[in-house]
Design a protein around this motif. Structure first.
Motif, short mmCIF file in Angstrom:
data_model
loop_
_atom_site.label_atom_id
_atom_site.label_comp_id
_atom_site.label_asym_id
_atom_site.label_seq_id
_atom_site.Cartn_x
_atom_site.Cartn_y
_atom_site.Cartn_z
N ALA A 1 37.29 46.62 52.06
CA ALA A 1 37.07 45.76 50.90
C ALA A 1 38.40 45.19 50.43
O ALA A 1 39.45 45.84 50.52
CB ALA A 1 36.38 46.52 49.77
N LEU B 1 32.28 47.93 43.82
CA LEU B 1 32.50 46.74 44.63
C LEU B 1 31.52 45.64 44.26
O LEU B 1 30.42 45.89 43.78
CB LEU B 1 32.33 47.06 46.11
N GLN B 2 31.95 44.42 44.52
CA GLN B 2 31.08 43.25 44.37
C GLN B 2 30.99 42.56 45.73
O GLN B 2 32.00 42.38 46.41
CB GLN B 2 31.65 42.28 43.34
N LYS B 3 29.77 42.22 46.13
CA LYS B 3 29.58 41.50 47.38
C LYS B 3 29.76 40.02 47.14
O LYS B 3 29.23 39.47 46.16
CB LYS B 3 28.18 41.78 47.95
N LYS C 1 33.57 41.50 53.24
CA LYS C 1 32.41 41.00 52.49
C LYS C 1 32.43 41.47 51.04
O LYS C 1 31.68 40.95 50.22
CB LYS C 1 31.12 41.47 53.15
N PHE C 2 33.27 42.48 50.75
CA PHE C 2 33.26 43.08 49.42
C PHE C 2 34.63 42.98 48.76
O PHE C 2 35.66 42.92 49.44
CB PHE C 2 32.86 44.56 49.51
#
Length: 366
Positions: A38, A58-60, A71-72
């Motif tokens: 990430a 986390l944020q996608k 992706k994160f």
């Protein structure tokens, strides 16, 4: 109903387990049993937060970006002080939201006019106005805390020093300028520039505070909710200029963290304040001459300053002796040995927080 600021907007957060940090802007973690990488938008050292097993949020990413390898993105982390926001790029979003909702203590009438203000060779974060006057601001995100005291920065920053000096120059010309530190936890009760890590930054701020002009320095703390939302008004916390005046010193001690690759072990040597010289060159003859031969065997040496005008050698040695694996001696000097990197050990980080931050509580009435 009070307005709510959400770091991630309406997108859900994913809970992951931190494993390692391959470089400054990348972490490896476990998400639903899968090992992923990430993006970490934070250049700080984060020694006191990124322990193996810590919970990350986390944020996608909403859209696919071919330039991105992950992706994160890391939003924050769960700590002993509750949720701590790590996404430094979001700090200006928070600051703008606070200004535009009249929630900045002492500056309730100010609103954001523009972001990313170019001035000479610098670029500042916010231009705010109360309708009659404008103010240029730098916004700094603070995620380094002891028991009661927050500090910034947690890594040396030539850019931060330059910004402060440029703002000082603008203030000397009559322009209103300032720095706002946003402390990413509701726990700390005080703030102080981290004179251990970046003495030049602390000195530049202190010189401005002592002088006359139109420069302001403020610190606010944000008690984040578990979903990294915030509702309410941040609380301003005092800046300990008196402690900075008495304790910040170009002298003090250096903990020399030595790595020996072949033996797969680490050692820490205390360099006394009387021998505190250019610690960017640890192998020069006048840096602890009695240990020159020992230091020359190390594959790498990292310096960790503990700046003070006090005699702390016995305190530093007793603390290291209680957490190291063994103690050896070289020419009569104690060498504190570790089987793994101390910077990955919670006990050593707690020791650093104690001698660099918590020790300053003796100057306070808490």
């Amino acid at each position: 109903m009070s307005e709510v600021f959400r770091i991630s907007g309406r997108r859900p957060l994913f809970v992951a387990t931190f494993l390692s940090r391959p470089n400054r802007f990348l972490v490896e973690c476990l998400l639903d049993g899968e090992k992923i990488q990430a993006f970490l938008p934070n250049p700080g050292r984060l020694w006191e937060l990124l322990f193996p097993g810590s919970t990350l949020f986390l944020q996608k990413e909403a859209s696919s970006n071919s330039a991105r390898k992950t992706k994160f993105t890391v939003i924050g982390i769960q700590s002993d002080h509750g949720p701590v926001m790590l996404h430094t790029h979001k700090t200006n979003d928070l600051a703008e939201w606070l200004f535009d909702h009249g929630l900045v203590p002492g500056m309730e009438d100010y609103r954001v006019i523009r972001r990313e203000i170019p001035w000479g060779k610098s670029r500042f974060d916010l231009l705010v106005s109360d309708g009659s006057s404008e103010m240029i601001l730098e916004i700094k995100s603070c995620s380094l805390f002891g028991r009661h005291i927050a500090m910034f920065p947690d890594a040396p920053s030539l850019r931060a020093v330059k910004h402060v000096k440029d703002l000082q120059g603008l203030a000397a010309k009559g322009k209103k300028t300032g720095v706002i530190f946003i402390v990413q936890s509701g726990d700390p009760e005080f703030f102080i520039p981290d004179f251990h890590t970046d003495y030049d930054f602390a000195e530049a701020l202190f010189q401005i505070d002592e002088g006359e002009g139109t420069f302001e320095v403020k610190a606010f703390k944000i008690p984040w909710n578990e979903d990294f939302s915030f509702c309410g008004k941040p609380r301003e916390i005092p800046i300990l200029w008196n402690v900075l005046s008495s304790e910040a010193s170009p002298f003090g001690y250096v903990l020399l963290l030595c790595q020996f690759n072949k033996r797969k072990e680490y050692a820490i040597v205390i360099s006394p304040r009387l021998e505190y010289v250019d610690y960017n060159d640890m192998r020069r003859p006048n840096m602890i001459p009695s240990l020159k031969a020992f230091l020359s065997m190390a594959d790498s040496i990292r310096s960790i300053p503990v700046r003070t005008g006090q005699d702390l050698e016995a305190i530093l040695a007793n603390g290291l002796g209680s957490i190291c694996d063994t103690i050896k001696h070289f020419n009569g000097k104690p060498i504190f040995m570790f089987q793994e990197n101390p910077l990955s050990k919670r006990s050593f980080i707690q020791y650093l927080l104690s001698v660099r931050i918590d020790r300053l509580e003796e100057f306070l009435s808490i």
